[in-house]
Write an enzyme that holds these catalytic residues in place. Structure first.
Site, short mmCIF file in Angstrom:
data_model
loop_
_atom_site.label_atom_id
_atom_site.label_comp_id
_atom_site.label_asym_id
_atom_site.label_seq_id
_atom_site.Cartn_x
_atom_site.Cartn_y
_atom_site.Cartn_z
N HIS A 238 0.80 -1.24 0.00
CA HIS A 238 0.00 0.00 0.00
C HIS A 238 0.83 1.27 0.00
CE1 HIS A 238 -3.94 -1.91 0.96
NE2 HIS A 238 -3.17 -2.82 1.52
N LYS B 6 -8.95 13.59 5.18
CA LYS B 6 -8.10 12.40 5.15
C LYS B 6 -7.07 12.57 6.25
CE LYS B 6 -7.12 13.59 0.74
NZ LYS B 6 -7.24 12.51 -0.23
N ARG B 7 -6.29 11.52 6.54
CA ARG B 7 -5.24 11.69 7.54
C ARG B 7 -4.34 12.86 7.16
NH1 ARG B 7 -4.74 7.72 11.67
NH2 ARG B 7 -2.87 8.90 12.17
N LYS C 95 0.34 14.25 1.70
CA LYS C 95 -1.02 14.53 1.21
C LYS C 95 -1.25 16.03 1.01
CE LYS C 95 -2.96 10.47 3.61
NZ LYS C 95 -3.58 9.60 2.59
N THR D 258 -8.84 6.41 -1.84
CA THR D 258 -10.15 5.82 -2.10
C THR D 258 -11.25 6.85 -1.87
OG1 THR D 258 -9.92 4.91 0.13
CG2 THR D 258 -9.67 3.38 -1.70
N LYS E 285 -15.08 8.01 -3.62
CA LYS E 285 -16.33 8.28 -2.88
C LYS E 285 -16.91 9.63 -3.28
CE LYS E 285 -14.33 5.58 0.81
NZ LYS E 285 -13.47 5.62 2.00
C1 T68 Z 1 -3.35 3.73 2.33
N1 T68 Z 1 -2.43 3.36 3.38
C2 T68 Z 1 -2.67 4.47 1.20
N2 T68 Z 1 -1.87 3.03 5.60
O1 T68 Z 1 -1.99 5.59 1.71
C3 T68 Z 1 -3.74 4.91 0.21
N3 T68 Z 1 0.19 2.33 7.25
O2 T68 Z 1 -3.17 5.54 -0.89
C4 T68 Z 1 -4.54 3.70 -0.25
O3 T68 Z 1 -5.65 4.10 -1.00
C5 T68 Z 1 -5.05 2.90 0.94
O4 T68 Z 1 -3.97 2.56 1.82
C6 T68 Z 1 -5.73 1.61 0.53
O5 T68 Z 1 -4.94 0.90 -0.36
C7 T68 Z 1 -2.80 3.45 4.66
O6 T68 Z 1 -3.91 3.82 4.99
C8 T68 Z 1 -2.10 2.95 6.90
O7 T68 Z 1 -3.12 3.35 7.44
C9 T68 Z 1 -1.04 2.35 7.73
C10 T68 Z 1 -1.34 1.83 8.96
C11 T68 Z 1 -0.33 1.26 9.69
C12 T68 Z 1 0.94 1.24 9.20
C13 T68 Z 1 1.17 1.79 7.98
#
Ligand code: T68
Length: 842
Positions: free
Chosen positions: A375, A568-569, A574, A679, A683
Site C-alpha cells: 500500500h 483524510k489523515r 497529502k 479511495t 467516494k
Molecule cells: C493507504 N495506506 C494508502 N496506511 O496511503 C492509500 N500504514 O493511498 C490507499 O488508498 C489505501 O492505503 C488503501 O490501499 C494506509 O492507509 C495505513 O493506514 C497504515 C497503517 C499502519 C501502518 C502503515
C-alpha cells in the site's frame, strides 16, 4: 460433511423451533421491545434513544445471526476453497444502518420505531463507530468484507479486537488533543467465543535434538503464553443470505498452571501484573498511518494475531482430513500490507516443526497460499524489525527467516552467479547495525502474487522499491488490482436521495450490485427535470453539512457557497499545507480587492478534517495553522461569506457519510507518486462532486474513466519528481513568489504566534521542499481559479457531475474483489440461489 452431536431422530425438534427472524413491522417491534424489556431491563418509562438503539440493534443482530449460522453451515458443506483476509485494521464504522439496508428491512424498522416513539435517524446516530483503523488501508478492508459477502464468497476477515480504537480528536486552542476511544462499553455486534481460543507463545528458547527414531526435532520451549480469544462479528452482504465472519482476537493471560502456582505462593500482585501485561497486547491500535516505529509491543500484536489466525485456519483445514498437499486448494490468505508477514513464517513453522513435513514440501504449500498487497512506496512506512528484537521475542521464527533467506539467496546466486551486489540488495536481512529484517522482502518471497493498489502505484513498485525482485522472479509475480469502494455504504447509505433518484432513472436498484449500470444515466444528462433534482439533492446534502457545522462549531456557513473539502489523515505527502497556503493566498487576494471586484467572486467554504498521528509534530502544526487561519478569516468583516475555513473535528467513517455527499470540490493533491491509490477520491466522485487532484494514485484512472474535461488536474508528474528533488537538494530552486507572499503574511503574525509555523515554512524555503509544494503552487492556484469560473456555469457543472457518476462503475470494490478472486485467490462464489428462493417463499 458437517458433524452434529444431536442424534438424527431428535433433529426435528431443532428444525421446528429454530428462529426464523422478523420480517414484518409487528414482528420487528415485538423483537425490539423484548430486548429492551428483558436483555436491557428497561421499560417504556425509561427507554431513551440509546436503549431504543440497543433494542433495535439486538433485534437485527438476532436476524443476522440466523443467516450467519446458515452461511457457515453452507460454506462447510460446500467444502470449497476459502479466502482469509488478514488485516490489522478494519475501519467498519457503524453497523446498524448497514445491517438494515443489507437485509432490506430499513423501512420496516423505520415504521416500527415510529410506532414506538422514535425517529430512525436519531436511533442510528446513537451508535459508536467501530474505529479499528487509521485510514484508507483499514477502510479498504471494511469495503472488501462488504463486497465478499455481497458476492457470496466464502471469506473470513481476521484482525485484532483493540480495546481502544483510533483516538478521538478534539481541537483545543487550535491544537489537536487526543482522547482515548473506549468503544466496547456496549457493542451488540460482537459474539465472544470463549470456546474458541489459541495459546500463543513468546520468548523462550529453541531446543534441537534427535529423537529415538533418529528424527530431528525442533522444540520452542519455556516461553510466556498468552491466550487469544475469538470475538466474531457478522458481516452481512447486500441482498443476499450470505453473512460472513470477521474474527477479532482479544488477548488475556493464559489460565495455565503457572498462574495458579503464583496465586498460591502469595505472589498475587505479580500474577495480576502478568494478567495486565497479557491484556496489553490487544489494548490499543497504533495510531500511525504510513509510518513505522519498530515498537516491541507492535511486533507482539502482529505475532499474536498471526499465530491465532493461522492455528484457527489450520485447525479448520485439519477437520477436513485432507492431505497437506491440498492445503492451498482449500485456503488462500491475503496479507493486507506487511503487518501480517509473520503468518508466512508461522505456517512454515506449523508445517515443519509441528506437523513434521519436509522443508521444501512445506515451503511449496506456504508460497502457494499467500498473496501480499503493498500500500505504499514511502520509505518511512516500509516495515523493518531488528534482528535482536525478533531473536528475543520469537527465537524459532528468526531461525526460519534465516533459512528462508538462505534458500532464496542460493537460488538467486545460481541464476545470477556474477551479481554479488544483487544478493545484498534482495536479502531479507539488511546488513545494518543492528541487522534488520525487511518485511516486504519476506512477504514477496513467501507469496505467489504481489499487488499494488492502483496502476501507477503497481508500476512504481516494479520500477523502484521492488525492482530487483522483478529481475529475480520476472514481471508476472507482480500485478495490479486498483482499489474500489462499496457503493452500498458510500452511495446508498450515505446519500439515499441520490441513490433513489438514480434508481428511478435506471429502473431499479440493481446498480448497487452491478455498478457499471450507472452508465444508463448518461442519456439523461440533458433531461432538465432530472438535472434540477440532481442539483437539489446536492444542495440538500450541503445544507445537512452546514447544519453539522453549526451544531459542532457554533457558526453558520452559506450552503450556496462552493464547498471545497479535504478530509483524510494529515500527512505532509497529502499536502494539506498546499491547500491552506492556497486559502491564505485567496484571503490576501480578497483583502486587496475593491467591493466591486469582490462581488464577482464565488463564495467558498474550505473544509478540512483528519487526524494527525500523535507523534507527528509537523502534521500537528498543519492542523494548528488551519485552525488559526479559520479564526482570523471567519470573523473578518471584509470577507464575510466569500471565504470560510472550517476544521471539522474527529473525522471518521460516520462523519464521512455526512461530508462526502456534500462536496462541490474535494482535494486529492498528494505529491505525484506518493499516494498509492486513495479511495476517498472515488467516494466523492460517486456522490457527484468534482475533484481537484494531481496525477497520482487512482486519480489517473478516475480521469481515464470520467474524461479529462470532468476533473481538475494540476501539478508536476511523478516522472519529474526525482529530478526536481535533486535540484532542490543542490539548492538551485527559487520559492514561488506568490507563496513567498503567503509566508510573509504568516510571518507578520496575521494568524497569531508566527513562531509556531516556522518549521512549516523553513521546510519549503530552506530544507529542500521535499513534497514540492512550491513547485506546484502556481498550477494549484490557477486550477482553483478555473474551478471558480466553471462553478459559475451551474448547468455545465451539473452535466459534469452526472456524467462523472455515470462513468464510475469501475470503482466498486465488487470489481476489485472479483479481480482478486480470479487472479490471486482462485476462488469461486458460493451458489445461494436455492437459499434465496427458500427465503423468498417464507
Ligand atoms: C493507504 N495506506 C494508502 N496506511 O496511503 C492509500 N500504514 O493511498 C490507499 O488508498 C489505501 O492505503 C488503501 O490501499 C494506509 O492507509 C495505513 O493506514 C497504515 C497503517 C499502519 C501502518 C502503515
Amino acid at each position: 460433511a458437517v458433524e452434529s452431536s444431536i442424534p438424527e431422530h431428535m433433529r426435528e425438534a431443532w428444525k421446528k423451533f429454530s428462529p426464523k427472524g422478523f420480517t414484518t413491522k409487528d414482528e420487528f417491534e415485538s423483537e425490539a421491545v423484548k430486548h429492551i424489556e428483558t436483555t436491557l431491563a428497561r421499560s417504556l418509562f425509561n427507554c431513551d434513544e440509546l436503549a431504543a438503539y440497543s433494542g433495535t440493534a439486538l433485534a437485527f443482530r438476532d436476524r443476522l445471526i440466523i443467516d450467519w449460522n446458515k452461511t457457515q453451515q453452507r460454506q462447510s458443506f460446500a467444502d470449497q476453497k476459502r479466502l482469509y483476509y488478514l488485516s490489522l485494521e478494519f475501519l467498519m464504522g457503524r453497523a446498524l444502518d448497514n445491517a438494515m439496508l443489507n437485509v432490506g428491512l430499513k423501512n420496516v424498522a423505520k415504521d416500527g420505531l415510529a410506532d414506538l416513539g422514535f425517529r430512525i435517524e436519531d436511533i442510528i446516530a446513537q451508535e459508536h463507530d467501530a474505529a479499528l483503523g487509521n485510514g484508507g488501508l483499514g477502510r479498504l478492508a471494511a469495503c472488501f468484507l462488504d463486497s465478499m459477502a455481497t458476492l457470496n464468497y466464502a471469506a473470513w476477515g481476521y484482525g485484532l479486537r483493540y480495546r481502544y480504537g483510533i483516538f478521538k480528536q478534539e481541537i483545543q486552542d487550535g491544537y489537536q488533543v487526543e482522547i482515548p476511544d473506549y468503544w466496547l462499553d456496549f457493542n451488540p455486534w460482537e459474539f465472544p467465543r470463549h470456546d474458541v481460543s489459541v495459546d500463543v507463545q513468546f520468548y523462550g528458547w529453541v531446543n534441537k535434538y534427535t529423537n529415538d527414531e533418529g528424527k530431528q526435532i525442533v522444540s520452542w520451549q519455556d516461553g510466556e503464553i498468552v491466550t487469544a480469544t475469538a470475538y466474531d462479528v457478522p458481516v452481512p452482504g447486500y441482498g443476499t443470505p450470505t453473512v460472513n465472519n470477521l474474527r477479532l482476537w482479544s488477548s488475556k493471560a493464559s489460565s495455565g498452571e503457572f498462574d495458579f502456582a503464583k496465586f498460591n505462593s502469595g505472589e498475587y500482585e505479580s500474577a495480576v501484573a502478568d494478567e495486565q501485561r497479557a491484556e496489553t497486547i490487544s489494548a490499543v491500535l497504533y495510531p500511525n498511518d504510513n509510518l513505522e516505529r519498530g515498537k516491541e509491543l507492535r511486533l507482539k500484536q502482529q505475532y499474536f494475531w498471526c499465530a491465532a489466525s493461522l492455528h484457527d485456519i489450520v485447525r479448520r483445514f485439519k477437520k477436513s482430513k485432507r492431505k497437506w498437499s491440498e492445503f492451498s486448494d482449500q485456503v488462500a490468505i491475503q496479507l493486507n500490507d506487511t503487518h501480517p508477514t509473520l503468518a508466512i513464517v508461522e505456517l512454515q513453522r506449523i508445517l515443519v516443526d509441528m506437523e513434521g513435513l519436509g522443508w521444501d514440501e512445506a515451503w511449496t504449500i506456504v508460497t502457494s497460499t499467500f498473496g501480499y498487497t503493498n500500500h505504499t512506496v514511502l520509505p518511512e512506512a516500509l516495515e523493518k524489525w531488528s534482528v535482536p528484537l525478533i531473536q528475543n521475542l520469537l527465537p524459532r521464527h528468526l531461525q526460519i527467516i534465516y533459512e528462508i533467506n538462505l534458500q532464496f539467496l542460493q537460488s538467486v546466486e545460481k541464476r545470477f552467479p556474477k551479481d554479488r551486489d544483487l544478493l545484498g540488495r534482495v536479502s531479507i536481512i539488511e546488513e545494518s547495525q543492528p541487522k534488520m529484517v525487511r518485511m516486504a522482502y519476506l512477504a514477496i518471497i513467501g507469496s505467489h502474487k504481489v499487488n499494488g493498489v492502483a496502476e501507477l502505484h503497481s508500476d512504481l513498485i516494479k520500477t523502484t522499491i521492488f525492482k530487483d525482485f522483478v529481475k529475480v522472479y520476472g514481471p508476472d509475480k507482480f500485478t495490479n488490482v486498483t482499489n474500489g469502494i462499496t457503493p452500498r455504504r458510500w452511495l446508498h447509505q450515505a446519500n439515499p436521495r441520490l441513490s433513489e433518484l438514480i434508481a428511478s432513472k435506471i429502473g431499479s436498484y440493481e446498480f448497487l450490485k452491478d455498478l457499471t449500470l450507472l452508465n444508463k444515466l448518461e442519456p439523461f444528462v440533458d433531461d432538465k427535470e432530472f438535472k434540477k433534482e440532481w442539483a437539489e439533492i446536492k444542495y440538500a446534502n450541503k445544507v445537512r453539512l452546514a447544519q453539522h457545522i453549526q451544531t459542532t462549531k457554533g457558526y453558520s456557513v452559506n450552503p450556496k457557497a462552493l464547498f471545497d473539502i479535504q478530509v483524510k489523515r494529515i500527512h505532509e505527502y497529502k499536502r494539506q499545507q498546499l491547500n491552506i497556503f492556497g486559502v491564505i493566498h485567496r484571503y490576501m487576494a480578497i483583502k486587496s480587492m475593491s467591493p466591486e471586484e469582490r462581488k464577482k467572486l464565488v463564495p467558498r467554504v474550505s473544509v478540512f478534517g483528519g487526524k494527525a498521528a500523535p507523534g507527528y509534530w509537523m502534521a500537528k502544526t498543519i492542523i494548528h495553522l488551519i485552525n488559526k487561519v479559520g479564526e482570523v478569516v471567519n470573523k473578518d468583516p471584509d470577507v464575510g461569506d466569500l471565504l470560510k475555513v472550517v476544521f471539522l473535528e474527529d473525522y471518521n467513517v460516520s462523519k464521512a457519510e455526512i461530508i462526502v455527499p456534500a462536496s462541490d470540490i474535494s482535494e486529492h493533491i498528494s505529491t505525484a507518486g506518493t499516494e498509492a491509490s486513495g479511495t476517498s477520491n472515488m467516494k466523492f466522485v460517486l456522490n457527484g462532486g468534482m475533484i481537484i487532484g494531481t496525477l497520482d494514485g487512482a486519480n489517473i484512472e478516475i480521469t481515464r474513466e470520467i474524461g479529462e474535461q470532468n476533473i481538475f488536474l494540476f501539478g508536476n508528474l511523478s516522472e519529474d519528481v526525482e529530478d526536481l528533488r535533486h535540484h532542490h537538494f543542490y539548492g538551485d530552486y527559487k520559492v514561488n513568489p506568490e507563496l513567498v507572499k503567503v509566508f510573509d503574511c504568516i510571518k507578520k503574525g496575521t494568524f497569531g504566534d508566527e513562531g509556531a509555523f516556522g518549521a512549516l515554512i523553513s521546510g519549503i524555503v530552506e530544507h529542500g521542499d521535499y513534497y514540492l509544494v512550491s513547485d506546484d503552487f502556481n498550477s494549484y492556484c490557477q486550477t482553483q481559479d478555473l474551478i471558480d469560473e466553471a462553478y459559475k456555469d451551474q448547468d455545465a457543472w451539473v452535466t459534469k457531475s452526472i456524467t462523472s457518476v455515470a462513468r464510475m462503475g469501475f470503482f466498486t470494490s465488487d470489481r476489485c474483489i472479483n479481480e482478486y478472486a480470479d487472479t490471486i485467490w482462485n476462488i469461486e462464489p458460493l451458489d445461494v440461489a436455492e437459499e434465496k428462493e427458500v427465503r423468498a417463499r417464507t
